[in-house]
Every structure is written in C-alpha cells, then in structure tokens.
Scaffold this active site. Structure first.
Site, PDB file in Angstrom:
ATOM      1  N   HIS A  62       0.839  -1.196   0.000  1.00  0.00           N
ATOM      2  CA  HIS A  62       0.000   0.000   0.000  1.00  0.00           C
ATOM      3  C   HIS A  62       0.879   1.253   0.000  1.00  0.00           C
ATOM      4  O   HIS A  62       1.054   1.927   1.016  1.00  0.00           O
ATOM      5  CB  HIS A  62      -0.942   0.004   1.215  1.00  0.00           C
ATOM      6  CG  HIS A  62      -2.016  -1.029   1.127  1.00  0.00           C
ATOM      7  ND1 HIS A  62      -1.926  -2.241   1.759  1.00  0.00           N
ATOM      8  CD2 HIS A  62      -3.208  -1.034   0.460  1.00  0.00           C
ATOM      9  CE1 HIS A  62      -3.013  -2.955   1.516  1.00  0.00           C
ATOM     10  NE2 HIS A  62      -3.813  -2.255   0.722  1.00  0.00           N
ATOM     11  N   ALA A 122       2.748   4.443  -2.908  1.00  0.00           N
ATOM     12  CA  ALA A 122       2.430   5.321  -4.036  1.00  0.00           C
ATOM     13  C   ALA A 122       2.345   4.557  -5.343  1.00  0.00           C
ATOM     14  O   ALA A 122       1.563   4.901  -6.238  1.00  0.00           O
ATOM     15  CB  ALA A 122       3.481   6.424  -4.136  1.00  0.00           C
ATOM     16  N   GLN A 123       3.143   3.490  -5.492  1.00  0.00           N
ATOM     17  CA  GLN A 123       3.104   2.689  -6.727  1.00  0.00           C
ATOM     18  C   GLN A 123       1.738   2.034  -6.892  1.00  0.00           C
ATOM     19  O   GLN A 123       1.188   1.983  -8.003  1.00  0.00           O
ATOM     20  CB  GLN A 123       4.199   1.629  -6.691  1.00  0.00           C
ATOM     21  CG  GLN A 123       4.289   0.787  -7.961  1.00  0.00           C
ATOM     22  CD  GLN A 123       5.430  -0.207  -7.910  1.00  0.00           C
ATOM     23  OE1 GLN A 123       6.330  -0.085  -7.071  1.00  0.00           O
ATOM     24  NE2 GLN A 123       5.409  -1.185  -8.802  1.00  0.00           N
ATOM     25  N   HIS A 124       1.191   1.501  -5.802  1.00  0.00           N
ATOM     26  CA  HIS A 124      -0.154   0.907  -5.870  1.00  0.00           C
ATOM     27  C   HIS A 124      -1.193   1.960  -6.230  1.00  0.00           C
ATOM     28  O   HIS A 124      -2.107   1.702  -7.029  1.00  0.00           O
ATOM     29  CB  HIS A 124      -0.507   0.272  -4.521  1.00  0.00           C
ATOM     30  CG  HIS A 124      -1.949  -0.102  -4.387  1.00  0.00           C
ATOM     31  ND1 HIS A 124      -2.564  -1.056  -5.156  1.00  0.00           N
ATOM     32  CD2 HIS A 124      -2.932   0.391  -3.551  1.00  0.00           C
ATOM     33  CE1 HIS A 124      -3.835  -1.168  -4.818  1.00  0.00           C
ATOM     34  NE2 HIS A 124      -4.086  -0.288  -3.841  1.00  0.00           N
ATOM     35  N   ASP A 177      -8.851  -1.247  -7.841  1.00  0.00           N
ATOM     36  CA  ASP A 177      -8.071  -1.566  -6.652  1.00  0.00           C
ATOM     37  C   ASP A 177      -7.423  -2.945  -6.775  1.00  0.00           C
ATOM     38  O   ASP A 177      -6.314  -3.168  -6.275  1.00  0.00           O
ATOM     39  CB  ASP A 177      -8.968  -1.508  -5.422  1.00  0.00           C
ATOM     40  CG  ASP A 177      -8.182  -1.350  -4.128  1.00  0.00           C
ATOM     41  OD1 ASP A 177      -6.974  -1.053  -4.208  1.00  0.00           O
ATOM     42  OD2 ASP A 177      -8.782  -1.499  -3.052  1.00  0.00           O
TER      43      ASP A 177
END
EC number: 3.1.4.-
Length: 783
Positions: free
Chosen positions: A512, A514-516, A659
């Site tokens: 969880h 910034a890449q996600h 998501d």
C-alpha cells in the site's frame, strides 16, 4: 339504618311558616360557615395514603347505625373542614390561627393562644391576629421546661391538660399572658417528629376539659401536623419544579451555544438567589490543570442584592486553599455546609464586604463533585429575612447543585475542546509545511507539463510503472488528469502541487504505497478513456482523484488489526476505518491546495461527495454488499443508467476493479504484487502473534507454502466475479479478464512445480532420521 320514605299521597305536617323558618336557619348557618368551610370541601380520594393512615386512629367520623337522636345529642367536628391544608396555595399561619379559633368554639374555651416554633433560634413565637404582618407583634419565648406552659410543651412535644393552672408549681409563669383556671396545651407535630406549633386553649372558669374534648383536639392536632408537613413538602416540590423548568431553559441555551458561560452563570445565580431569598451568590470552578498543592478556581460573583449593578463579576483566579472561608473549606473537604453565623465561627475569617459593609453571617455552601473529586463550589450568603438557611432551602439548593455539575462538566469539556481545536490548528500548519512539495519538483513538473510522450504501451492494461522510472509517476498522473477532466478549470501549478503532495503522503509499505495508488489510477484512466460518455464531469473527476488518494497514509495493517489493538482510528470511526481516514486526508489536501477553486460551489460539493462514496467503496466488506445488489439488476436486465442508485453501484464496482487490478497484470508483475501483499500480511501476522493471537493463514509466515492456492482462491472468489460484473457494462476490459485467467493458470503451474520440488526434497531426506524428526515437528507446529 334505612329510613322509611314518606308516601307521595301523604301531605307533610310542616306548615309553610315552619319551612321558611327552617330555611332561614339553614341559610344563616351556611353563611356563618361559608368563610371557613367553602374551601375545606376537598374530596377524600385526593388524600394520599400516608395522610389517611396518620389521621385514621384519631379522626371523629360518623358511624353507620347511630340513631338520629344520638346524632343530634352528640357534638360532631367535621374533619373535612381541615382539608384546606391540602390546597395548592395556602397561608399556613392564617390557617392555623383559624383552626385554633374553631377549636376554641368547639371546646367552649375562653380563649386560645397559637405559637409557632422557630427551630433555628430555639424559640416559640406568639402568633397575632394580624398574620399578614406578624413581625410588628412578634413575641418570642425561649423553649424550655418548667417555666412557661407552651414552651414546656414545645420542648417535651407532649400535650398537657392542667385542671388548675394557678396551683401547678411546675410553671411559675403559668400561661404568661392570662390568669386562667384550666388549660389544654397541644403540640402540632409533623410525621417526622418536628414540633411545628403549639395550641394553648384555656378556660377562665373552673371546668376541666373532658376526655371527648381532649380526644377531639388530639385528632385535629394530629391531622394538622400531617397536613402541614404535606403542604410544606408540596410547596417545596412546586418550587423545585419551577426551578427545574427555569434551569433547563438556561442549560438548553448554553448547550446550544446561545449563551456564554458568564451569561448563563449570572442568570442561574440570580434564579437560585431569588428562589431561596439569599443576598449574594458565588460560583467557583476548580482549575484541574493547575499543578501544585493549592486549590485554584475561577470565581463568578454576582455581588450583594443591595448593589445597583447587575453585571457579573469574575475574578480569573482565586486561591481557595489560603482563604479561610466556607467555600475554601468545602473545596478541601468535599462536604456541604450550612453555617448559621460564619462571623462567630472560629474556622472562618470575619468577613465584612468593603463596598456595602454587610457582615457575612449565614451561608449555604455545597461542593460539585465527580468521580475524581471536587470540581466546583457554590455558595449562598445571608438570607434576606436575616434567618439561617433551613431544610427547605437545602432541598432547593440540592436541585440547583445537580444542574451545576452538568454545567461544570460541560464547561471543562468546552475548555478542552477549545484547547484541542487550537492544538489542531497548530498541527495543521505543521502538516501543511511538511506536505508542501519541493519547489524544484514543482518547477520541473511545470516545465514539462507532465510527460509529453508517455510510454508506447501506456494505453494498455499491461502497463506497469515498474517498467519505467518511478520519478515519472507525478508527471504521468498529471497527464491522466488532463486527459480525463483537468483540461480546463484547473490551475496547472495547483494540480502539480496536489499530485506531488498526495504521492508524498503514502508510506513506504511493501504494497500500500504510491506505486499501488498509481496502478489504481492508471486502470481507472484506461476504463474511462475507453468508455467515454457514460459518466458526468463531476463523476469522472471524483473517480480519478479518488483513485490517486484511495489509500492515503495507509499504515500497512487492515481494519481488523486496528480494532484489535484499539488504534485511535478505530475509536474515531465505527466502520470502514481506514477508508474514512483516506477520505479525510484526501479532502484535507484538496482544500489546502484549492484545486477546485475555479469550479462552481455546486460542482465542488458534488465532487467531494462522490469522492467520499468512491473511497469508502474500496473496503472489500462494502464490495460484497454492492455485488449482491448489482448482480440481480444485471440478471434481470433492470439496470437503469438514469437511476442514481444504480450508477452508484456501478461506480463502486469500478473502484474495486481498479483496486484489484494489480492481480490483472502479466503474471510476472502480478506475482510481484502478490509477494508485496504477503509481506504486509506477514508483518501484521507477526504483530498479532507477539500480542498473543493466532494469525490467519494468509498472514501466517509459517504457512507461506500456501500462497499459490490462496491466490487461486482469491482470484476465483473476489477478482473474477468483480470483472464479470463490470464486463457486462464495458466489454472492452477483456484484457483484464484475460490477464486474470492467465495469472490463475500460472499459479496452478506454480503449485505443480512446488509439488514436484517438495516430493523430491522429501525423497532425498527420507534416509535422514533427524530430518524426519525436524520435518515432523514442523508439520506439528503448522497444524
């Protein structure tokens, strides 16, 4: 006894003159009793059970079966005449005097004296005929034995029948006011045993009072005592009810922020001072924040009633520990006080008000307490009639104190609220400082206006930021925003600062992070640009911004763990704990960066509302609810694009799809994402094990061998159904479906490969006995 009825055909033997004479006598009798009896006629059903029980053994009542001749020969005193004691508005002194006059006539007495008992002063007071202004004719006699008959009866609380007053050596002063031959002195006792008054009847002729007369007087005195007690209690209840009503109104205004603490306390002190009849009132709120042995308090003082100014006087701080006053003593002991004369009490300073010269004598002081001790003190000083505070005053004051505890508690809560509000302002300024992106990053982003030429495969679902430079994420996000909704009505610099601030708020978690957030936003971008025209501007803006912000400040633990360890977020939000926190931060950054400043207010509110719903939908617990509602609409083909509720269901599924899109990448990327998820899960499982809990299988590092099977189950139960629902609306997401299918097949192959490796490993160590024991112990530990 049943009376015989006169037949209708038989004429009465009375003449008209006899009838007129009888009517005149009846009228005269009624006229003479009207003044006394008109307000006595209260139905017996209104009497309470206690009153009936008190008067039952003594009251003279009419018995059935008595002959008419016996009734005429016997004197009868109607006890209902005294029901006036139960009226709502009565003058007890006047009524007692009137009752004494009735008894005087009934007992053939020459006269009667009525004394009221002053318990505070230890005196009996001779009641005059002018009960409206008794002070002008007040005569006081100290209560004591064997001196004055009435004072003796007030002391012993027992009746006296004196057949020869002048020869009775016990009473040197006799009846004090008159030389009587015979006397009957009766105390009027209330049910609690307190002597309220003394009735002293006398005869100047030597005819003693017979037993029937004494019995009648005893009955009336008992009834009068019970009725006086009930009347006094009812008056007190009426006062307290009125006080309750007034105080509730003031509290309502205060709790609804319609009045300040100063105004409210001033009004409350004025009310209680008026109800009890005090000259001065003071209110102290203990300062619990003060560290030390002394007791400091904020004080509100409305001044003396003789002063002209009605403005409240407040001293910011007063040291109650060093003041030898009743309020200081109560603040230290926590016990209420009713001081008759503080000026003569050695415990207190002889206080004289410098402005008015008034001596502080009687005072009524009570602590305001909670479970931690004394939190306040209220003091009333000097009654207007110069008498000490009595029991009735204490009862009314007790009602007032119960409201004061609410006031002090609310006041302390309000002070804490003000403190924390200002503290939050300071923290907010500090957060703004740290959220402000680097000036060089903003300038670089402004120069390129994002990425002019995104990667060649950027507009495919296979693209992942791991293929390029992660420093390009901010530029690519700005590019996606511009392509979907930010081509107009958005300032470039505000948007750039917003994107950089959001990305910097993601923690360095295994998954969880910034890449996600970028992967989520990219998938949402792909679905929206390939399916234009379905959603309005506000919906598109909300979906894209929510994608970037949906996991802001994620701690790396799930909602269940936050509830398990009673995290502050779990105490703030009852459901969707993390999702509510993510939206709170997203809204905060949106407002700080003012990216909606050029939009109409209606659009700003609409986007924020859509963002909250969208981010809350990323909670998988919410997803299952949405799926259960949307599936029947698709099966029955009743989905309506014009129905806002139907659209909300679809947008929720769209958020969940984005998501979960990390599982819908090529297997190499999907497997790497799964490893990151498991690393977070195992960190949480380790925490749970250290807390004494058994972690779930997916979060148990010791069962990592189950990863492939768990991923197949997750794809089958969660991801595939979500994609299938969305494909009914947007068939062009087939690439996501295909990648998900291939990922599932690859996990099956992983199981087969791991199975062969495990079999060979077991076969190779079969000959080693210690290894078998080790393997067995491991399996026992796993089980």
């Amino acid at each position: 006894m049943m009376h015989e009825l006169t037949p209708k055909n038989v004429k009465s033997t009375k003449s008209k003159q006899d009838v007129k004479q009888q009517d005149a006598e009846d009228a005269l009798s009624k006229k003479s009793l009207t003044k006394v009896q008109s307000h006595f006629l209260v139905p017996s059903e209104k009497l309470d059970k206690v009153t009936r029980r008190v008067i039952a053994p003594y009251a003279q009542i009419e018995r059935k079966g008595l002959k008419e001749s016996e009734q005429k020969a016997r004197k009868y005193l109607d006890i209902n005449r005294f029901n006036v004691f139960l009226d709502d508005e009565i003058d007890l002194d006047a009524l007692l005097y009137e009752t004494a006059m009735v008894l005087k006539n009934f007992t053939n007495s020459s006269g009667v004296f009525v004394y009221t008992v002053d318990q505070m002063k230890g005196e009996i007071v001779l009641m005059s005929q002018n009960t409206k202004n008794p002070d002008r004719h007040e005569v006081n006699i100290p209560i004591g034995e064997n001196k004055v008959v009435a004072a003796h009866v007030a002391f012993t609380k027992e009746m006296l029948v004196l057949d020869d007053v002048q020869r009775d050596r016990r009473f040197a002063e006799g009846l004090k006011w008159i030389e009587a031959k015979v006397a009957l002195c009766m105390p009027v006792l209330k049910p609690d045993g307190e002597c309220h008054a003394v009735l002293e009847m006398y005869r100047t002729h030597a005819e003693p009072y017979d037993d029937d007369t004494v019995y009648t007087v005893v009955s009336v005195a008992c009834w009068a005592g019970a009725a006086v007690h009930q009347a006094q209690e009812r008056i007190t209840l009426q006062k307290t009810a009125h006080l309750n009503s007034e105080l509730r109104t003031l509290l309502h205004n205060y709790f609804c922020d319609l009045a300040s603490i100063d105004t409210m306390l001033t009004d409350m002190l004025a009310i209680v001072k008026s109800f009890i009849g005090a000259m001065r009132s003071s209110f102290y709120i203990i300062d619990k924040e003060y560290f030390g042995d002394d007791v400091y308090a904020d004080m509100w003082d409305d001044g003396w009633s003789t002063e002209k100014s009605k403005m409240p006087r407040k001293r910011t701080k007063i040291n109650l520990s060093r003041e030898h006053t009743p309020a200081g003593l109560v603040s230290r002991t926590g016990k209420k006080l009713n001081v008759n004369d503080a000026y003569k009490d050695s415990r207190f300073t002889k206080e004289i008000d410098s402005t008015t010269g008034t001596v502080v004598r009687s005072c009524l002081v009570s602590p305001i307490v909670d479970k931690h001790g004394v939190i306040g003190v209220v003091q009333l000083t000097n009654k207007n009639n110069a008498l000490p505070f009595n029991h009735e005053d204490e009862m009314i004051f007790e009602v007032f104190i119960s409201y004061c505890s609410l006031i002090v508690h609310f006041y302390n809560m309000h002070q804490k609220k003000i403190y924390h509000e200002n503290k939050n302002i300071i923290y907010n300024d500090l957060m703004k400082l740290h959220l402000k992106p680097c000036r060089h990053d903003v300038e670089e982003l402004m120069e390129t206006n994002g990425i002019l030429l995104p990667p060649s495969n950027f507009r495919t679902y296979d693209y992942d930021i791991s293929e390029g430079n992660r420093e390009e994420m901010a530029g690519l996000v700005c590019y996606m925003f511009k392509e979907t909704f930010a081509d107009r009505n958005f300032e470039r610099q505000q948007l750039a600062e917003f994107v950089l601030s959001v990305l910097s708020c993601y923690r360095d978690n295994p998954y969880h992070n910034a890449q996600h957030a970028f992967t989520f936003t990219h998938t949402m971008f792909m679905i929206l640009v390939n399916n234009t025209g379905y959603f309005e501007f506000a919906e598109v803006a909300a979906l894209m911004i929510s994608g970037l912000c949906h996991d802001l400040d994620h701690p790396g633990y799930n909602n269940n763990f936050l509830m398990l360890c009673k995290h502050p977020l779990a105490l703030m939000y009852k459901t969707s704990i993390l999702e509510n926190h993510h939206y709170f931060l997203a809204k905060k950054i949106v407002e700080d960066k003012q990216i909606f400043s050029k939009l109409p207010i209606v659009d700003q509110e609409r986007i924020l509302e859509e963002m909250k719903y969208a981010i809350l939908c990323t909670d998988l617990a919410v997803y299952f609810q949405l799926r259960a509602q949307l599936a029947p609409l698709i099966a029955d083909q009743t989905f309506d694009w014009n129905d806002n509720q139907h659209r909300k269901l679809l947008k929720g599924i769209l958020m969940t799809t984005s998501d979960l899109s990390g599982s819908c990448k090529p297997f190499g990327v999907a497997k790497a994402n799964a490893q990151c998820v498991y690393e977070e899960f195992y960190n949480q499982g380790d925490k749970e094990r250290s807390m004494g809990y058994t972690p779930l299988s997916m979060m148990d590092r010791r069962r990592s061998i189950n990863q492939p099977a768990e991923q197949i189950q997750f794809l089958s139960v969660v991801v595939f159904p979500c994609l299938m629902l969305l494909q009914n609306f947007f068939p062009n997401i087939v690439q996501l479906m295909e990648n998900c299918r291939k990922t599932q097949e690859a996990w099956h192959e992983e199981i087969e490969t791991r199975g062969q490796r495990l079999w060979r490993q077991g076969e190779s160590v079969a000959a080693s006995q210690p290894s078998k024991i080790l393997i067995k112990s491991c399996f026992e530990q796993d089980s």
